[in-house]
Design an enzyme around this catalytic site. Structure first.
Site, PDB file in Angstrom:
ATOM      1  N   ASP A 117       1.068  -1.208   0.121  1.00  0.00           N
ATOM      2  CA  ASP A 117       0.063  -0.111   0.026  1.00  0.00           C
ATOM      3  C   ASP A 117       0.887   1.195  -0.063  1.00  0.00           C
ATOM      4  OD1 ASP A 117      -3.085   0.835   0.308  1.00  0.00           O
ATOM      5  OD2 ASP A 117      -1.686   1.913   2.077  1.00  0.00           O
ATOM      6  N   ARG A 118       0.658   2.085   0.917  1.00  0.00           N
ATOM      7  CA  ARG A 118       1.687   3.483   0.862  1.00  0.00           C
ATOM      8  C   ARG A 118       2.980   3.014   1.168  1.00  0.00           C
ATOM      9  NH1 ARG A 118      -1.940   6.512  -1.207  1.00  0.00           N
ATOM     10  NH2 ARG A 118      -0.522   8.429  -0.599  1.00  0.00           N
TER      11      ARG A 118
ATOM     12  N   ARG B  90       4.443   2.389  -2.158  1.00  0.00           N
ATOM     13  CA  ARG B  90       4.551   3.565  -2.957  1.00  0.00           C
ATOM     14  C   ARG B  90       5.951   4.253  -2.768  1.00  0.00           C
ATOM     15  NH1 ARG B  90       0.271   4.245  -5.805  1.00  0.00           N
ATOM     16  NH2 ARG B  90      -1.663   3.081  -4.921  1.00  0.00           N
TER      17      ARG B  90
ATOM     18  N   HIS C 159     -11.421   6.868  -0.588  1.00  0.00           N
ATOM     19  CA  HIS C 159     -10.800   7.742   0.440  1.00  0.00           C
ATOM     20  C   HIS C 159      -9.459   8.528  -0.207  1.00  0.00           C
ATOM     21  CE1 HIS C 159      -8.444   3.941  -0.745  1.00  0.00           C
ATOM     22  NE2 HIS C 159      -7.369   4.390  -0.155  1.00  0.00           N
ATOM     23  N   TRP C 160      -8.926   8.120  -1.449  1.00  0.00           N
ATOM     24  CA  TRP C 160      -8.173   8.945  -2.099  1.00  0.00           C
ATOM     25  C   TRP C 160      -8.417  10.541  -2.181  1.00  0.00           C
ATOM     26  CZ3 TRP C 160      -3.690   7.479  -5.639  1.00  0.00           C
ATOM     27  CH2 TRP C 160      -3.016   6.603  -5.230  1.00  0.00           C
TER      28      TRP C 160
ATOM     29  N   TYR D 162      -2.105  11.547   1.893  1.00  0.00           N
ATOM     30  CA  TYR D 162      -2.996  11.378   0.492  1.00  0.00           C
ATOM     31  C   TYR D 162      -2.811  12.663  -0.205  1.00  0.00           C
ATOM     32  CZ  TYR D 162      -4.178   6.774   1.507  1.00  0.00           C
ATOM     33  OH  TYR D 162      -4.378   5.284   1.555  1.00  0.00           O
TER      34      TYR D 162
ATOM     35  N   HIS E 250      -7.126  -6.633  -0.186  1.00  0.00           N
ATOM     36  CA  HIS E 250      -6.082  -5.641  -0.183  1.00  0.00           C
ATOM     37  C   HIS E 250      -4.997  -6.129   0.688  1.00  0.00           C
ATOM     38  CE1 HIS E 250      -4.109  -1.754  -0.567  1.00  0.00           C
ATOM     39  NE2 HIS E 250      -4.314  -1.498   0.939  1.00  0.00           N
TER      40      HIS E 250
END
Length: 294
Positions: A103-104, A107, A148-149, A212, A273
């Site tokens: 997830d984050r 990134r 949520h983005w 975000y 997820h």
């Protein structure tokens, strides 16, 4: 499994929490939203049997500091977080490591591989597509699934105050709705309580929103510039996605990562997820096979 904890200053006044377990070639494990390093604990015994595992709380999450955002939304950019990770590895006297992120954290992992290629031997990214690509793919169904983005990226303090009205309800809904079976059973009770406590902390919620906001305002633009220049990740890369995760909404998610990598492999996981907690044995086996190469 016992963990050795570190608190490392990565920028003036910013400290990041890192935890170690196991012995062998170094392997960095990075978590995602709305979690902490605890998401990797179910897979850790298998991974630490063969690796010196370094679990890092991203800035703003877990036990790491949560600095205030700036007007340009750069404080929580993955480029700044990549600087945190470089500082952690230098502190631990690690010149080059394998890196896996969910997830984050994924990134951060691929940004770290792009910005600090000499420090990454092999890379794994779990259940994400590159930030600019994900924004470009938005259509009705994906927008509903990944609402949520846009919600968290709204100007402060609107999302922070809305979450503060019912933090546990929001946290439980987020976790439950992104799992394969739509329930909270994959999350260990102590991990779930830690995630709930984090969501009830205004400073942590502000940091998550800033994360975000950086994704929209900063990370997206940095990715777009790299894509325009044709930059590719040099480290051999493994892409894992859940059968009910976000990338699974695309007909061929592997082809998207293929445009960003020099060498790529990938497979679907039997999860939603949250693959590290929903399918820890499958994730650990895939990571161990990938990092055993080379």
């Amino acid at each position: 499994m016992p963990l050795t904890a570190h608190r490392i200053e990565t920028e003036p006044g910013v400290h990041v929490a890192a935890y170690e377990a196991g012995d062998g070639p170094p392997l960095v494990l990075l978590h995602g939203y709305p979690q902490s390093h605890r998401c990797w604990l179910p897979a850790l015994p298998m991974l630490a049997a063969q690796h010196r595992c370094i679990l890092v709380d991203l800035r703003g999450y877990g036990a790491s500091d949560a600095p205030e955002d700036d007007a340009g939304h750069t404080v929580y950019s993955k480029r700044r977080m990549a600087g945190d990770l470089a500082a952690v590895l230098r502190y631990l006297d690690i010149k080059r490591a394998d890196v896996a992120g969910h997830d984050r954290g994924a990134r951060l992992a691929y940004r770290f591989a792009l910005d600090h290629p000499a420090m990454v031997r092999r890379l794994a990214v779990l259940d994400v597509l590159p930030t600019v690509e994900f924004w470009d793919l938005w259509a009705a169904e994906l927008a509903m699934k990944a609402y949520h983005w846009t919600f968290l990226a709204q100007p402060s303090p609107m999302p922070e105050r809305m979450i503060a009205g019912a933090p546990e309800l929001y946290l439980d809904h987020t976790l439950r709705s992104w799992t394969l079976d739509q329930d909270l059973r994959p999350f260990a009770p102590d991990a779930l309580e830690a995630y709930r406590a984090q969501m009830a902390d205004p400073a942590r919620v502000a940091a998550m929103c800033a994360d975000y906001r950086a994704g929209f305002h900063t990370d997206r633009m940095i990715d777009a510039a790299d894509r325009e220049r044709g930059r590719r990740i040099e480290a051999p890369t493994l892409f894992l996605w859940g059968e009910r995760g976000f990338p699974a909404s695309q007909p061929d998610p592997l082809s998207i990562w293929n445009r960003w990598t020099v060498e790529l492999a990938g497979r679907e996981m039997p999860s939603g997820h949250f693959a590290p907690e929903e399918a820890p044995a499958a994730v650990a086996a895939a990571l161990l096979a990938h990092f055993a190469q080379g």
